[in-house]
Design a protein around this motif. Structure first.
Motif, short mmCIF file in Angstrom:
data_model
loop_
_atom_site.label_atom_id
_atom_site.label_comp_id
_atom_site.label_asym_id
_atom_site.label_seq_id
_atom_site.Cartn_x
_atom_site.Cartn_y
_atom_site.Cartn_z
N ARG A 131 -9.23 2.45 3.45
CA ARG A 131 -9.67 3.07 1.97
C ARG A 131 -8.21 2.59 1.11
O ARG A 131 -8.66 2.35 0.06
N LEU A 132 -6.91 2.68 1.27
CA LEU A 132 -5.97 2.73 0.71
C LEU A 132 -5.18 0.93 1.11
O LEU A 132 -4.67 1.89 2.22
N VAL A 133 -5.88 0.14 0.42
CA VAL A 133 -5.53 -1.19 1.07
C VAL A 133 -3.59 -1.47 0.21
O VAL A 133 -2.94 -2.23 1.29
N VAL A 134 -4.01 -0.11 -0.59
CA VAL A 134 -1.95 -0.46 -1.11
C VAL A 134 -1.73 1.00 -0.55
O VAL A 134 -2.07 1.98 -1.31
N PRO A 135 -1.50 1.20 -0.20
CA PRO A 135 -0.15 3.02 0.78
C PRO A 135 0.28 3.09 -0.11
O PRO A 135 1.23 2.34 -1.72
N TYR A 136 0.44 4.51 -0.13
CA TYR A 136 1.49 5.12 -0.71
C TYR A 136 1.68 6.40 -0.77
O TYR A 136 0.99 6.93 1.09
N VAL A 170 5.48 8.99 6.51
CA VAL A 170 5.45 8.95 4.82
C VAL A 170 6.49 8.27 4.92
O VAL A 170 5.44 6.43 3.47
N ASP A 171 7.54 7.23 4.94
CA ASP A 171 8.32 5.98 3.95
C ASP A 171 7.51 4.62 4.80
O ASP A 171 7.45 3.89 3.98
N ASP A 172 6.95 4.65 5.84
CA ASP A 172 6.38 3.49 5.81
C ASP A 172 5.72 3.37 5.12
O ASP A 172 4.42 1.97 4.69
N HIS A 173 4.63 4.66 4.08
CA HIS A 173 3.34 3.96 3.43
C HIS A 173 4.46 3.98 1.89
O HIS A 173 2.79 4.56 1.42
N CYS A 174 5.23 4.10 1.75
CA CYS A 174 5.20 4.85 0.38
C CYS A 174 5.37 3.71 -0.22
O CYS A 174 5.45 3.82 -1.81
N GLY A 175 4.98 2.26 -0.04
CA GLY A 175 5.28 1.28 -0.79
C GLY A 175 5.86 0.71 -1.65
O GLY A 175 6.22 0.19 -3.06
N LEU A 176 7.28 1.24 -1.16
CA LEU A 176 8.59 0.86 -2.48
C LEU A 176 9.80 0.24 -1.38
O LEU A 176 9.62 0.33 -0.45
N ASN A 229 10.63 -2.65 -9.96
CA ASN A 229 11.33 -3.20 -9.43
C ASN A 229 11.60 -3.88 -8.33
O ASN A 229 11.97 -3.92 -7.50
N TYR A 230 11.00 -2.49 -7.57
CA TYR A 230 10.25 -2.17 -5.89
C TYR A 230 9.54 -1.94 -5.53
O TYR A 230 9.49 -1.56 -4.51
N ARG A 231 8.92 -1.77 -6.28
CA ARG A 231 6.90 -1.60 -5.63
C ARG A 231 6.71 -3.61 -4.47
O ARG A 231 7.10 -4.32 -5.81
N LEU A 232 5.79 -2.85 -3.43
CA LEU A 232 5.18 -4.05 -3.34
C LEU A 232 4.08 -4.24 -3.95
O LEU A 232 3.05 -5.50 -3.04
N HIS A 233 3.63 -3.68 -4.16
CA HIS A 233 2.32 -3.89 -5.27
C HIS A 233 2.38 -2.94 -6.58
O HIS A 233 2.84 -2.36 -6.85
N THR A 234 1.86 -4.20 -7.93
CA THR A 234 2.32 -3.25 -8.77
C THR A 234 0.67 -2.35 -9.08
O THR A 234 0.09 -2.10 -8.13
N ARG A 235 0.56 -1.22 -10.08
CA ARG A 235 0.09 -0.02 -10.28
C ARG A 235 -1.19 -0.93 -10.89
O ARG A 235 -2.30 0.12 -10.48
N LYS A 236 -1.52 -1.97 -11.49
CA LYS A 236 -2.84 -2.21 -11.08
C LYS A 236 -3.07 -2.71 -10.25
O LYS A 236 -4.93 -2.15 -9.69
#
Length: 257
Positions: free
Chosen positions: A134-139, A185-191, A37-44
């Motif tokens: 390469r990390l289009v979806v950051p974490y 780290v927070d800027d890349h957390c994706g949440l 419910n808080y992700r900027l991208h889905t896990r898929k």
């Protein structure tokens, strides 16, 4: 008086504390439940779009931190002006705050121009900076996943320059570098978590940097890690809006004129 006084030197803390803080904070995000419910991208999307496995990311971050620790150790050796038996006179709290603000501005300036050049120079982007994208979806754990040359130029040299220009002591540097690591780290957390203090006080935040990692946003939002000043001054600022996805979570969408 700090909790490590009498156990390890400020220089040792300045060298290794940011590394420890990185893995503790990134590890905290990694151990959280899915938080759909808080992700900027889905896990898929994370599985489909990211082209590098977690193990390679961890190895890349550890390699960068090895160089980071080496440079930090040499920097402290060159700038330490007292013997072991002497005590460093620490500046007052207001002076330390000013030094940290100066260091933030210096780091932002350095990283903006080096980062932007790595996008504009096709050779550097293809052979160096593209590794981070390469990390289009950051974490979180991938915050410092860079080509070793980029890690050295962008983060390590940028940190050293900030330290020197601000004129801070090693003790103040511990605070500054640990804060910079947590912010990165927070800027890349994706949440997009409710009550996240970084989202309240910084325009340059998780969603702001997520725009830069999106394929249509790679020419915008170069600023990192603190303020969007240079993006706004030089026309590379891309505003966004957060839209709730029907299946849960948020999407950061570019707002173009």
């Amino acid at each position: 008086m700090v909790f490590w006084e009498g156990y390890v030197s400020d220089e040792v803390m300045g060298t290794f504390a940011p590394i420890v803080v990185y893995w503790l904070y990134a590890g905290f995000y990694q151990l959280l439940p899915p938080m759909d419910n808080y992700r900027l991208h889905t896990r898929k999307e994370e599985d489909d779009k990211n082209v590098v496995p977690l193990g390679s990311v961890v190895k890349g971050v550890l390699l960068q931190q090895f160089f980071q620790a080496t440079v930090a150790h040499l920097l402290f050796l060159l700038t330490c002006k007292v013997t072991v038996s002497e005590n460093v006179v620490q500046p007052s709290i207001p002076v330390q705050i000013v030094q940290i603000i100066i260091a933030m501005l210096v780091m932002d300036t350095w990283q903006y121009f080096v980062h932007r050049y790595m996008h504009q120079n096709k050779f550097l982007y293809r052979h160096v900076h593209s590794q981070h994208h390469r990390l289009v979806v950051p974490y979180a754990i991938g915050a410092l996943y860079n080509h070793p040359l980029e890690g050295l130029l962008l983060d390590t040299f940028g940190g050293a320059l900030s330290f020197l220009v601000a004129g801070m002591t090693a003790r103040t540097a511990v605070i500054f570098f640990c804060f910079a690591v947590v912010k990165t780290v927070d800027d890349h957390c994706g949440l997009w978590l409710p009550g996240n203090i970084f989202h309240l006080f910084f325009q340059n935040n998780t969603a702001y940097h997520d725009i830069h990692h999106q394929l249509q946003g790679t020419k915008f939002n170069y600023s990192q890690p603190f303020f969007p000043i240079w993006d706004k001054l030089l026309g590379t600022y891309m505003p966004y809006r957060l839209v709730k996805r029907p299946e849960g979570g948020f999407e950061a969408r570019l707002v173009k004129d």
